[in-house]
Design an enzyme around this catalytic site. Structure first.
Site, short mmCIF file in Angstrom:
data_model
loop_
_atom_site.label_atom_id
_atom_site.label_comp_id
_atom_site.label_asym_id
_atom_site.label_seq_id
_atom_site.Cartn_x
_atom_site.Cartn_y
_atom_site.Cartn_z
N HIS A 1 0.83 -1.20 0.00
CA HIS A 1 0.00 0.00 0.00
C HIS A 1 0.87 1.26 0.00
O HIS A 1 0.67 2.18 -0.80
CB HIS A 1 -0.89 -0.05 1.24
CG HIS A 1 -1.81 1.12 1.40
ND1 HIS A 1 -3.14 1.04 1.12
CD2 HIS A 1 -1.58 2.39 1.82
CE1 HIS A 1 -3.71 2.22 1.36
NE2 HIS A 1 -2.78 3.05 1.79
N GLU A 2 1.85 1.28 0.90
CA GLU A 2 2.72 2.46 1.01
C GLU A 2 3.62 2.63 -0.22
O GLU A 2 3.92 3.75 -0.61
CB GLU A 2 3.56 2.37 2.28
CG GLU A 2 2.77 2.48 3.56
CD GLU A 2 1.99 3.78 3.65
OE1 GLU A 2 2.48 4.82 3.16
OE2 GLU A 2 0.87 3.75 4.18
N HIS B 1 1.82 4.64 -2.75
CA HIS B 1 1.95 6.08 -2.50
C HIS B 1 3.31 6.60 -2.95
O HIS B 1 3.43 7.63 -3.62
CB HIS B 1 1.80 6.37 -1.00
CG HIS B 1 0.43 6.16 -0.47
ND1 HIS B 1 -0.69 6.68 -1.04
CD2 HIS B 1 0.00 5.47 0.63
CE1 HIS B 1 -1.75 6.35 -0.33
NE2 HIS B 1 -1.36 5.60 0.68
#
Length: 385
Positions: A83-84, A87
């Site tokens: 997920h990170e 980003h």
């Protein structure tokens, strides 16, 4: 499981203890760190999840239950990492530098080095993480069709699907510091043209999310839900994270906000250029509340006179060259007089210097900004004087 989307060259890739945690690897020079609190969060998940495995796999041994619980904790960590990374990669592609990526207690954080300049960029960076999580959840759900149901392997794949789905859906909740809160801020920012209004709306959303988590946890206890203790532990910690994160976002926005009607020219002090070899005592006397640029004989600026250092130097050797009390001028400490106020406030906040040289469009010095002058103006919310 919350995520935030706020340049050192890559090394050998060897794991090492660095500031912020254990270095796992680097992505385009951005260090990926495992904070010590991640182990605490993972241990909490293992302890609370192991009893649930007994209900999902009746007859499983104690060793199998603890092993599958540990596997779930690792899968959850990998889900947050993916997920990170979503980003991080999107931010870098948009030209937004990322200082580091950290995994910590029940969550992760991609620390951007500057605020996105446009609501579109804010939305793209915020949305990238949930998109990655939901795609991974869908992939794991498809894998479940090819795995015999009811066994440990099926449970592991199901765990991975649930972990990614939980990370993706939870982070879409409309409250800061979650990605949904950043998407909400981007939307309000785009509609109103003001980032501060978007932040305030998303902070309110963060409070609602934190309260909702606590209500859901209490509902689980009241109804005797099988996962009530896991739910309680995760929800309490996550609600605390959301509440603290929302308050920090609001405080940070306050430090970044630029009062209406305030111009950078209202804050800068007049600038005086002196030879770098001038006696420090004379430079101090000439300063008289102005910013002093010390210039060498070849025309190159030696730096800005640091009045505190100059006073100490003048006490012992008043005839010493003023250059010895100069604060170097770097790209980070030079401001354009035409820069938007919010960007000036953010740069000053993030740069370890107490004074900044302000130049016009042609690069000529037009004044010196002191950090304390800016801080006082932002605190009062009005023009000085």
């Amino acid at each position: 499981m919350a995520a935030s989307s706020e340049h050192r060259p890559g090394g050998s890739g060897r794991r090492a203890a660095v500031d912020g945690g254990l270095l796992l690897f680097r992505v385009d020079g951005v260090p990926v760190l495992l904070a010590p609190s991640w182990w605490i969060g993972s241990l909490l998940i293992v302890v609370l999840y192991a009893p649930l495995v007994d209900e999902l796999l009746p007859g499983a041994s104690a060793g199998a239950s603890w092993t599958l619980a540990a596997a779930f904790a690792v899968l959850l960590g990998l889900s947050v990492l993916a997920h990170e990374l979503g980003h991080c990669v999107v931010a870098l592609r948009l030209g937004i530098p990322v200082r580091r990526l950290r995994l910590f207690l029940l969550g992760g954080l991609s620390e951007v080095s500057r605020t996105p300049r446009q609501p579109r960029h804010e939305g793209l960076v915020a949305g990238a993480g949930p998109v990655v999580s939901l795609l991974l959840a869908a992939l794991c759900a498809l894998l479940l069709l090819a795995v015999p149901s009811g066994g440990p392997v099926w449970l592991l794949v199901a765990q991975c699907a649930v972990a990614n789905l939980a990370v993706g859906v939870f982070n879409l909740l409309p409250g800061l510091p979650l990605d949904g809160g950043r998407l909400l801020r981007a939307g309000v920012w785009s509609l109103t043209g003001t980032r501060e209004r978007g932040t305030r709306a998303a902070v309110v959303g963060g409070g609602v999310v934190a309260a909702g988590l606590l209500v859901w946890a209490l509902w689980g206890l009241a109804t005797g839900s099988p996962d009530r203790w896991l739910r309680l532990g995760v929800c309490v910690v996550t609600a605390w994270f959301v509440a603290i994160g929302a308050s920090r976002e609001l405080a940070q926005e306050g430090r970044r906000s630029w009062p209406d009607g305030l111009e950078l020219t209202d804050l800068v002090r007049p600038v005086l250029q002196l030879p770098a070899e001038s006696p420090v005592a004379d430079a101090l006397a000439a300063a008289a509340g102005r910013g002093v640029v010390l210039v060498r004989a070849d025309g190159v600026a030696a730096g800005l006179l640091d009045e505190r250092a100059a006073e100490q130097l003048a006490e012992g050797t008043p005839q010493a060259p003023a250059e010895l009390a100069a604060e170097p001028i770097s790209a980070e400490t030079v401001l354009l007089s035409s820069e938007p106020g919010e960007e000036v406030a953010e740069r000053v906040r993030d740069t370890p210097a107490w004074q900044f040289l302000v130049v016009d469009e042609e690069g000529r010095p037009s004044g010196v900004l002191h950090r304390d002058d800016l801080r006082a103006a932002l605190a009062s919310g009005r023009r000085p004087g």
